[in-house]
Design a protein around this motif. Structure first.
Motif, short mmCIF file in Angstrom:
data_model
loop_
_atom_site.label_atom_id
_atom_site.label_comp_id
_atom_site.label_asym_id
_atom_site.label_seq_id
_atom_site.Cartn_x
_atom_site.Cartn_y
_atom_site.Cartn_z
N GLY A 125 0.82 -1.21 0.00
CA GLY A 125 0.00 0.00 0.00
C GLY A 125 0.85 1.25 0.00
N ASN A 126 1.92 1.27 0.79
CA ASN A 126 2.81 2.43 0.84
C ASN A 126 3.50 2.67 -0.50
N LEU A 127 3.88 1.58 -1.17
CA LEU A 127 4.54 1.72 -2.47
C LEU A 127 3.57 2.31 -3.51
N ASN A 128 2.32 1.80 -3.49
CA ASN A 128 1.33 2.33 -4.44
C ASN A 128 1.10 3.83 -4.22
N MET A 129 1.00 4.21 -2.97
CA MET A 129 0.81 5.63 -2.64
C MET A 129 2.01 6.44 -3.12
N SER A 130 3.24 5.90 -2.92
CA SER A 130 4.45 6.62 -3.32
C SER A 130 4.48 6.82 -4.83
N GLU A 131 4.05 5.77 -5.55
CA GLU A 131 4.06 5.86 -7.01
C GLU A 131 3.11 6.95 -7.49
N LEU A 138 2.03 9.65 -5.88
CA LEU A 138 2.54 10.99 -5.55
C LEU A 138 3.64 11.43 -6.52
N LEU A 139 4.53 10.50 -6.86
CA LEU A 139 5.60 10.85 -7.81
C LEU A 139 5.04 11.12 -9.20
N SER A 140 3.98 10.39 -9.57
CA SER A 140 3.39 10.60 -10.90
C SER A 140 2.85 12.01 -11.05
N ASP A 163 5.72 16.16 -14.46
CA ASP A 163 6.06 17.24 -15.38
C ASP A 163 7.27 18.02 -14.91
N ILE A 164 7.78 17.61 -13.78
CA ILE A 164 8.95 18.30 -13.23
C ILE A 164 10.14 17.35 -13.24
N SER A 165 11.20 17.77 -13.83
CA SER A 165 12.48 17.01 -13.83
C SER A 165 12.25 15.56 -14.25
N ALA A 222 9.04 7.17 -10.48
CA ALA A 222 7.73 6.55 -10.28
C ALA A 222 7.67 5.18 -10.94
N GLU A 223 8.24 5.08 -12.16
CA GLU A 223 8.25 3.80 -12.88
C GLU A 223 9.08 2.75 -12.15
#
Length: 550
Positions: free
Chosen positions: A240-246, A248-250, A254-256, A262-263
Motif C-alpha cells: 500500500g505504501n509503495l502504491n501511494m508513493s508511485e 505521488l511521484l506521478s 512534469d517536473i524534472s 515513479a516507474e
C-alpha cells in the motif's frame, strides 16, 4: 658351472676363496674341519637356506660371493628377462648381525625370488638325508614324468578341468535338484512381488523427505507467512505504501525526472506483489494434515525397509528387481538349461577321461624306460638281482591326470616287490638316488651337482662302483662331493682340502687346492686315520692311480 666361492666371516671361515673346475671336485678333510660349511656358504648365497647362526662370532656381517661360468641357456634367459645378462654370473649375499640380508646379481640389487629361480637352474644338492625324499611315494610321479613326453596333453587337461568347474558352478546357480529349484522359485517370486507392490519411483525417497519436513513444520511456517503477508498487504503495509508513493511521484511527472522514479517504484511493486502471491501458495500448502503426514512416514519406512533389504538406494532396489526377474526367468527355464549343461558336463568328463588315458599311456611308456634304466644303473652299482617297477593306481582326475604312482623295489631274488620306503636300506637308497640322478640329469645344462657323504655306509666293491658312477656323471655335469670313501676320493679330477686350526683367541678353517702327494696323503688318512703308514700310502697311491685310468 660353479667357478669360485669367496667366503667372509662364515662360521670357521674368516676369509677364504675356493676355486672349482669341471669334472669331479672332491672335498677332503677331517671330521669337523668345516667341509660342509662350503655347501652351507653356497646354499646361503643362492638363498636356498639362511642359517643366521653361521655368522662368525664377534663379526657384524657375513658375505659370500659365487661365480658361475659358463651358463646354461635357461640361466641366460632368466638374466635377460631381468636386464642382467652377461658371460658370467656373480651372486653376492650379505647377512648383517641384526638378521637382515641383501643380495646382488652381477652387481645389481635383486630380490631373493630371482636368486631362487636361478638357484634351481644352477645346482642340485644330494645330501645323505635327501635320499629319503626318493623313498616317498608323493614324489614318484614327478620323477616318472621326467621320462614322459606329454606334448600339450597336460595343458588341454587343465583347460577341460577348468571348463568342468565352470559348468558345475552354472548348474549350482540353477538351484540344484528339483525341490531346491522350487524353493528358490518361491523365494524369488515373493521378493519380486514385495518390490513391485511398493511401486517405487526414482527419486521418490528425496521428494518424500521434503514433503514430510514441510508438513512437520506446517504450524511454524503458517504463523511466519501470515505475519509476513500482513506486513506486505495489511493496512499500512509495504504494498500500500509503495502504491501511494508511485501516485505521488506521478503527480510530479512534469517536473524534472520524477516520472522515471515513479516507474522504478512500479517495478518494485510488481515484484513484491509476485512474492506475496507465492507466499499465499506456500501458506495454502503448509496447512497441517496429520493423516497425510502419517501416510508419508509410513511410505518412508517402507522404502527404508526395501533399501536395507535390497540395496542402498531406490535406484539399487530397482536394479535388484531386474536381477531377480532375470534369475527367475532362468530358473523357469532351468529344466531346459540343466539338460544342456548336463550334456556339456558329460562331454567334458569324457574329454577329461580321454586326456587322462592318453597321459596314462605316455606314463606307461615312461615307466618302461625308468624300470629298464634303473635296473641297469643299479646293476652297475652292485645290485644285480634288484627288480624295479612303477605301480599305478587310479584316482579321481586332477590337473596331473588320474594316475597315482609309487615305485616298488626288490633288492634280491625271490623277494616280493614292495614300496621303496619299506624295502630299501640306507645304503640301497643312496645307490638308488645316485642311479636316478644319473638317469634324470639333463645333458649340457652346465649344472653343478653337490653330493654330501651319500656314500656313507658303503665299502668294498660297491664303493668302486659308486666311484665309477660319480665319475660317469662328472663327465656330463660338474660334481662337487664330500666323501669319506677312499674309492670315491681317488676318482676325483680336482681336490680341495679343508683344515681346522686354532690360535690363542679363536678357531679357523682354511681351504687349499691340493695335488699329487697331498692327495695321496689325504686318501691315506681316509683309509687309516691319523696314523698313516707306508702301507696305507702305497694303498692310497694305488687307488689314486687306478682313478686316473677311469
Amino acid at each position: 658351472m660353479l667357478r669360485s666361492l669367496t667366503i667372509k666371516n662364515l662360521a670357521l671361515f674368516k676369509s677364504q676363496e675356493i676355486e672349482f673346475n669341471r669334472g669331479l671336485n672332491i672335498i677332503l678333510g677331517e671330521t669337523g674341519a668345516g667341509k660342509s660349511l662350503i655347501f652351507d656358504a653356497l646354499f646361503f648365497v643362492l638363498s636356498i637356506k639362511t642359517d643366521k647362526t653361521l655368522l662368525r662370532t664377534g663379526e657384524d656381517t657375513m658375505r659370500v660371493d659365487a661365480v658361475f661360468q659358463p651358463l646354461s641357456n635357461k640361466v641366460h634367459e632368466i638374466l635377460k628377462q631381468n636386464d642382467l645378462d652377461d658371460d658370467e654370473l656373480i651372486v653376492t649375499r650379505v647377512l648383517y648381525n641384526d638378521g637382515r640380508t641383501s643380495s646382488k646379481v652381477n652387481g645389481s640389487p635383486c630380490p631373493q625370488s630371482l636368486i631362487k629361480s636361478l638357484a634351481s637352474e644352477l645346482v642340485d644338492s644330494f645330501m645323505q638325508h635327501e635320499s629319503m625324499e626318493i623313498l616317498k611315494s608323493k614324489n614318484h610321479l614327478t620323477y616318472l614324468d621326467r621320462f614322459c613326453e606329454f606334448g600339450n596333453l597336460k595343458e588341454l587337461l587343465s583347460q577341460q578341468i577348468e571348463n568342468l568347474k565352470q559348468i558345475e558352478v552354472q548348474i549350482n546357480l540353477l538351484g540344484g535338484d528339483e525341490k531346491q529349484r522350487a524353493d528358490k522359485k518361491d523365494m524369488l517370486e515373493y521378493q519380486i512381488a514385495e518390490i513391485e507392490k511398493a511401486d517405487l519411483k526414482i527419486g521418490e525417497d528425496e521428494r518424500l523427505e521434503e514433503k514430510i519436513k514441510l508438513l512437520e513444520s506446517a504450524e511454524r511456517i503458517g504463523e511466519s507467512l501470515t505475519e509476513i503477508l500482513k506486513m506486505l498487504e495489511g493496512s499500512g503495509g509495504a504494498l500500500g505504501n509503495l502504491n501511494m508513493s508511485e501516485r505521488l511521484l506521478s503527480k510530479l511527472s512534469d517536473i524534472s525526472d520524477f516520472q522515471t522514479l515513479a516507474e522504478r517504484i512500479s517495478s518494485v511493486t510488481i515484484e513484491l506483489d509476485d512474492v506475496a502471491s507465492e507466499l499465499k501458495d506456500k501458506l495454502d500448502e503448509a496447512q497441517a494434515d496429520p493423516i497425510e503426514l502419517e501416510r508419508l512416514n509410513e511410505r518412508k519406512d517402507k522404502i527404508k525397509f526395501l533399501k536395507r533389504k535390497y540395496g542402498g538406494s531406490v535406484d539399487e532396489v530397482l536394479e535388484t528387481l531386474e536381477q531377480l526377474k532375470n534369475t527367475l526367468d532362468n530358473l523357469i527355464d532351468a529344466e531346459e538349461n540343466l539338460s544342456k549343461l548336463e550334456k556339456q558336463k558329460d562331454e567334458v568328463q569324457k574329454q577329461i577321461e580321454n586326456l587322462c588315458e592318453q597321459i596314462h599311456g605316455r606314463r606307461l611308456e615312461g615307466a618302461i624306460k625308468v624300470k629298464e634304466g634303473l635296473e641297469r644303473e643299479l646293476k652297475d652299482l652292485g645290485m644285480k638281482d634288484s627288480k624295479f617297477e612303477v605301480k599305478f593306481t587310479k584316482k579321481q582326475p586332477s590337473f596331473e591326470g588320474f594316475d597315482d604312482v609309487s615305485f616298488v623295489f626288490s633288492a634280491n631274488k625271490g623277494q616280493e616287490l614292495k614300496d621303496l620306503a619299506k624295502t630299501a636300506s640306507g645304503g640301497e637308497s643312496s645307490r638308488i638316488m645316485l642311479a636316478m640322478k644319473n638317469m634324470f640329469a639333463s645333458k649340457n645344462d652346465e649344472r653343478t651337482l653337490l653330493f654330501d657323504e651319500i656314500d656313507s655306509g658303503i665299502s668294498g666293491e660297491v664303493g668302486n662302483m659308486m666311484a665309477s658312477k660319480l665319475s660317469s656323471i662328472a663327465c656330463r655335469d660338474q660334481v662337487v662331493a664330500i666323501t669319506h670313501l677312499p674309492q670315491v676320493a681317488s676318482a676325483g679330477d680336482e681336490y680341495i682340502e679343508v683344515e681346522k686350526y686354532s690360535n690363542e683367541n679363536s678357531t679357523f678353517s682354511k681351504v687349499e687346492n691340493i695335488k699329487g702327494e697331498g692327495i695321496i696323503k689325504e686318501i691315506a688318512h681316509i683309509i687309516g686315520g691319523d696314523n698313516v703308514t707306508d702301507v696305507m700310502l702305497a694303498n692310497a697311491k694305488q687307488l689314486f692311480e687306478r682313478g686316473r685310468r677311469k
